[in-house]
Design a protein around this motif. Structure first.
Motif, PDB file in Angstrom:
ATOM      1  N   PHE A   1       0.828  -1.202   0.000  1.00 12.97           N
ATOM      2  CA  PHE A   1       0.000   0.000   0.000  1.00 12.97           C
ATOM      3  C   PHE A   1       0.868   1.260   0.000  1.00 12.97           C
ATOM      4  O   PHE A   1       0.587   2.209  -0.737  1.00 12.97           O
ATOM      5  N   GLU A   2       1.894   1.283   0.825  1.00 16.60           N
ATOM      6  CA  GLU A   2       2.768   2.464   0.879  1.00 16.60           C
ATOM      7  C   GLU A   2       3.466   2.692  -0.456  1.00 16.60           C
ATOM      8  O   GLU A   2       3.637   3.835  -0.894  1.00 16.60           O
ATOM      9  N   LYS A   3       3.868   1.617  -1.125  1.00 13.92           N
ATOM     10  CA  LYS A   3       4.519   1.760  -2.426  1.00 13.92           C
ATOM     11  C   LYS A   3       3.556   2.349  -3.458  1.00 13.92           C
ATOM     12  O   LYS A   3       3.896   3.282  -4.199  1.00 13.92           O
ATOM     13  N   MET A   4       2.323   1.822  -3.509  1.00 14.26           N
ATOM     14  CA  MET A   4       1.349   2.333  -4.470  1.00 14.26           C
ATOM     15  C   MET A   4       0.912   3.746  -4.108  1.00 14.26           C
ATOM     16  O   MET A   4       0.627   4.568  -4.984  1.00 14.26           O
ATOM     17  N   GLU A   5       0.853   4.049  -2.814  1.00 17.06           N
ATOM     18  CA  GLU A   5       0.451   5.387  -2.387  1.00 17.06           C
ATOM     19  C   GLU A   5       1.508   6.419  -2.780  1.00 17.06           C
ATOM     20  O   GLU A   5       1.169   7.580  -3.076  1.00 17.06           O
ATOM     21  N   ARG A   6       2.781   6.009  -2.787  1.00 18.69           N
ATOM     22  CA  ARG A   6       3.826   6.933  -3.234  1.00 18.69           C
ATOM     23  C   ARG A   6       3.731   7.209  -4.727  1.00 18.69           C
ATOM     24  O   ARG A   6       4.019   8.318  -5.191  1.00 18.69           O
ATOM     25  N   ASP A   7       3.329   6.193  -5.489  1.00 23.92           N
ATOM     26  CA  ASP A   7       3.226   6.370  -6.941  1.00 23.92           C
ATOM     27  C   ASP A   7       1.990   7.159  -7.338  1.00 23.92           C
ATOM     28  O   ASP A   7       2.052   8.008  -8.231  1.00 23.92           O
ATOM     29  N   VAL A   8       0.864   6.902  -6.690  1.00 24.04           N
ATOM     30  CA  VAL A   8      -0.387   7.563  -7.050  1.00 24.04           C
ATOM     31  C   VAL A   8      -1.255   7.654  -5.804  1.00 24.04           C
ATOM     32  O   VAL A   8      -1.215   6.785  -4.928  1.00 24.04           O
TER      33      VAL A   8
END
Length: 797
Positions: free
Chosen positions: A446-453
């Motif tokens: 989730f943190e990785k995807m939240e950083r991207d978008v």
């Protein structure tokens, strides 16, 4: 040194003559020797260079041969891929045509052949065909006419039906012979004989063809300005959508396979329209389309859309369903939901379904800027289940079994908006190399995807902005795997944007594993559940943990704990029935918002973990019991009503306890009396409850209690496991459900049991384990405040 010694020394250093005995050589001879040596060296270098060039040329020739072989292999592979793509596209087009009721694709043309070949038994020789046409006073040859067109013209002229490809020229081509307008008037009486039904089908086809032709002609007579305007385009799209929707009906009439349950409403609609009773025709259409369509209604909501036209459904469908517009301009109804799942977990479900697919996008050129066409490698598609194929074809679906249900999409009865389905491509479902099992894996993803978008802005906000007054957000997630970490990240993000909104989290899962799983996996599930309990209960307004298997299932419940289909069905009964009050239209019908339910069992705002329980019964049996109790009360002259008091034992006992797995160790330990702080109940059916719906003893010694009663029973559709509930018989059966959310000291016992297990585990870091244990202790103490000191003895009773 003298001159003589220098001369002797020079003579010693001078090289001896190789080919001559001369002691002194001329300069010309030395130059000739030097040139000879140079030519020899050059010839050797030239020979070496020629050898290198020859070896290089041979290597290039060999490489050219290999490249030609590779090019031939690529050409063959590309040809095979193109052939497979064409076959897949053709098969997909056939399935789409079958689903929409369109005629099948014509056979492929042979080389040098124009059009579809004519069967030999239906062909006529050229000279004989000329004679037959002249006998009918028809031109023998028309300009540019082929033999096939000439034969079709002759068959159409004589009215023969031997050529199977002949269809009527109209908005919807059909093999049904149309009748004149004077014979189109239908009768309400449905004929039972074959000839009568065939003539009725011809009448219906003729009437629909006439209406569509007039509709199309009327639209074509409009001015170009009106056609190009937005209302003009909407009117044309409505005509096209109506025509496409009628194609499956024409197909069934051609096959003489239209059941009376559909034929009777259709005849009623047509007769009302022919008699210019358009309001009655519209009401009949609503009853037919809403009651029989496989969409847009879900597994439970489907029955709520079926009601007489003079009555209003007590359920407000706009709460859980949103209206939209398909590319062809038709209205759609899709759930207000956002579904995340792993790659491959959606099964045969497509992100862009029939409601939103556009035929113009099928042949889009995706070659891009590259000079050659790309070679696309596609994984083998997952074939839909027989249940889904029958639904798409408009047929009666076969019964489902645990062996035929592979994915949750196999029994889904709704179409979703493309933005509702989000696939997490980083992980594959059931992947043994990268399993989606650890809590921190979900949080990191989730943190990785939240950083991207920004996931909230991209996925949730479009749905939230469509709501006029949003009660809250409900999150359904498993908590004993990585989805617990994913949901925790989502909740923290939601609290930043929707801080004051009610957020209910339903924690699903085995929560500790069963005896068939390994010890390491059970410990991992307990750790994940503890982390989810610590984080989700803190961020959620209400947190309801639900186990896959009830502690003591009743005798009427035959639940297969290994089947996610069975487990999901029971959870749907509990969840949907408990929140039915939040979707009702008025308070008179038992409406209670999520905030009303929450305020009942969580009056302090700190007891967020609630226990979900329910009972299921046959509505006919409940009605008989209620009638018997009323008769007994009238006979004795008194009635009994349920009131709460300081004795919690007077509260209604439920049959099914869906609370979390019991982690308490040591059955010999003395148990203290359970105290109930508050309970919200929802009743569907004639349960023996008090008529007063207001909270009882909210400020007294007893628990706060509030009941919401709804007249709607829970429908068991064909997608529900038939063998799970031994209640009721026959199709379209419904059951009465009585559910409740309770906060009590039993929650503290469970939380403390989880905290004791986590304290002994070594899978978690020391600092993180200490933080988690302290948080669980604080959570358990909230259920002891004002009741006891938290001891395990009976001294406080």
């Amino acid at each position: 040194m003298n001159l003589a010694s220098l001369i002797n020394k020079a003579k010693q250093k001078a090289p001896p003559a190789e080919s001559s005995d001369k002691k002194v050589l001329k300069r010309s001879e030395l130059e000739a020797q030097r040139q000879a040596t140079y030519r020899a060296e050059q010839e050797a270098a030239e020979k070496a260079r020629e050898d290198r060039i020859a070896r290089k040329r041979k290597a290039e020739e060999d490489e050219a041969v290999k490249e030609e072989e590779r090019r031939e292999k690529r050409r063959k592979f590309a040809e095979e891929s193109r052939r497979k793509r064409e076959e897949e596209a053709e098969e997909e087009e056939r399935r789409r045509r079958k689903r929409l009721g369109l005629p099948d694709l014509p056979p492929k043309k042979l080389e040098g052949e124009e059009g579809t070949p004519i069967p030999e038994d239906e062909d006529i020789a050229e000279e004989e065909l000329f004679a037959k046409l002249r006998a009918l006073e028809e031109p023998a040859i028309l300009f540019g006419e082929t033999h096939k067109q000439r034969l079709k013209r002759y068959k159409k002229r004589v009215g023969a039906d031997s050529l199977k490809a002949i269809m009527t020229d109209g908005p919807i081509p059909t093999t049904l012979q149309l009748v004149p307008e004077k014979d189109m008037k239908v009768s309400l009486t449905i004929p039972k004989d074959k000839d009568g039904r065939e003539f009725l089908f011809r009448q219906l086809a003729s009437y629909f063809t006439m209406v569509l032709q007039e509709w199309e002609n009327t639209l074509s007579r409009r001015t170009m300005e009106v056609k190009s305007s937005y209302p003009g385009k909407q009117a044309y799209n409505a005509m096209v959508q109506a025509r496409e929707n009628l194609r499956p009906l024409f197909k069934k009439m051609e096959q003489y396979d239209l059941p009376d349950s559909i034929l009777e409403p259709v005849v009623e609609i047509v007769l009302a329209a022919q008699e210019r009773r358009y309001v009655d025709a519209n009401d009949g259409y609503l009853r037919l389309s809403i009651g029989k369509a496989a969409w847009p209604i879900g597994v439970t909501m489907e029955s709520y859309f079926t009601y007489p036209p003079e009555e209003e459904s007590p359920v407000n469908h706009d709460i859980h369903f949103r209206t939209g517009v398909a590319p062809d301009g038709s209205d759609t109804y899709t759930p207000r939901t956002l579904i995340y799942d792993l790659k491959g977990a959606f099964g045969s479900m497509k992100k862009v379904n029939t409601l939103y697919e556009s035929e113009e996008d099928v042949n889009v050129d995706r070659s891009g800027v590259w000079p050659s066409k790309p070679i696309v490698q596609r994984a083998a598609p997952i074939q839909p289940s027989p249940y889904q194929t029958h639904l798409d074809a408009g047929l009666e679906p076969p019964p489902l079994t645990p062996s035929t249900v592979r994915y949750w999409s196999d029994y889904s009865r709704v179409f979703y908006h493309p933005k509702s389905l989000v696939q997490l491509s980083e992980f594959d479902v059931n992947d043994s190399l990268m399993p989606f099992e650890k809590w921190e894996v979900g949080m990191e993803l989730f943190e990785k995807m939240e950083r991207d978008v920004d996931l909230v802005d991209r996925d949730l906000r479009p749905f939230a902005e469509e709501c006029d007054g949003m009660q809250g957000i409900q999150i359904m997630t498993s908590i004993d795997d990585a989805w617990g970490g994913w949901a925790s990240g989502w909740l923290e993000r939601l609290r930043d944007d929707y801080g004051k909104l009610s957020i209910w989290t339903w924690g699903l899962g085995d929560q500790g594993g069963n005896m068939t799983t390994s010890r390491e996996k059970r410990l991992q599930q307990i750790e994940n559940s503890a982390r989810s309990l610590h984080t989700l209960a803190e961020q959620s307004s209400v947190y309801i943990p639900i186990s896959n298997m009830p502690a003591k299932p009743p005798s009427y419940l035959s639940l297969d704990g290994t089947s996610p289909w069975h487990v999901g069905a029971l959870q749907a009964v509990a969840l949907e029935s408990m929140t039915i009050s939040s979707r009702l239209r008025t308070a008179a019908s038992g409406r209670g918002t999520l905030q009303d339910l929450e305020a009942t069992f969580n009056s302090t705002g700190k007891r967020r973990v609630a226990k979900l329980e329910l009972s299921i019964a046959d509505p006919d049996v409940l009605s008989e019991k209620a009638s018997a109790q009323i008769a007994q009360a009238e006979k004795t002259g008194s009635t009994t009503s349920h009131q709460t008091s300081d004795n919690d034992e007077q509260l209604t006992r439920f049959d099914i306890d869906t609370f979390t797995k019991d982690y308490r160790i040591g059955a010999s330990r003395p148990s203290k009396r359970t105290h109930v702080f508050g309970r919200a109940e929802a009743a569907r059916g004639d349960w023996n409850l008090t008529e007063d719906g207001d909270p009882h003893d909210r400020f007294g010694d007893g628990p706060a209690l509030q009941r919401f009663a709804a007249p709607l029973l829970f429908p068991l559709l064909d997608s529900f496991p038939r063998s799970m509930l031994d209640i009721g018989t026959g199709e379209g059966r419904k059951v009465a459900v009585y559910s409740g959310l309770t906060t009590s000291t039993a929650v503290a016992d469970q939380v403390r049991a989880v905290e004791q297990i986590v304290r002994r585990m070594h899978m978690v870091g020391i600092d993180e384990r200490e933080t988690m244990c302290n948080g669980l202790q604080t959570m358990a103490e909230e259920y002891d405040e004002g009741w006891d000191s938290g001891s395990d003895s009976d001294e406080d009773d």
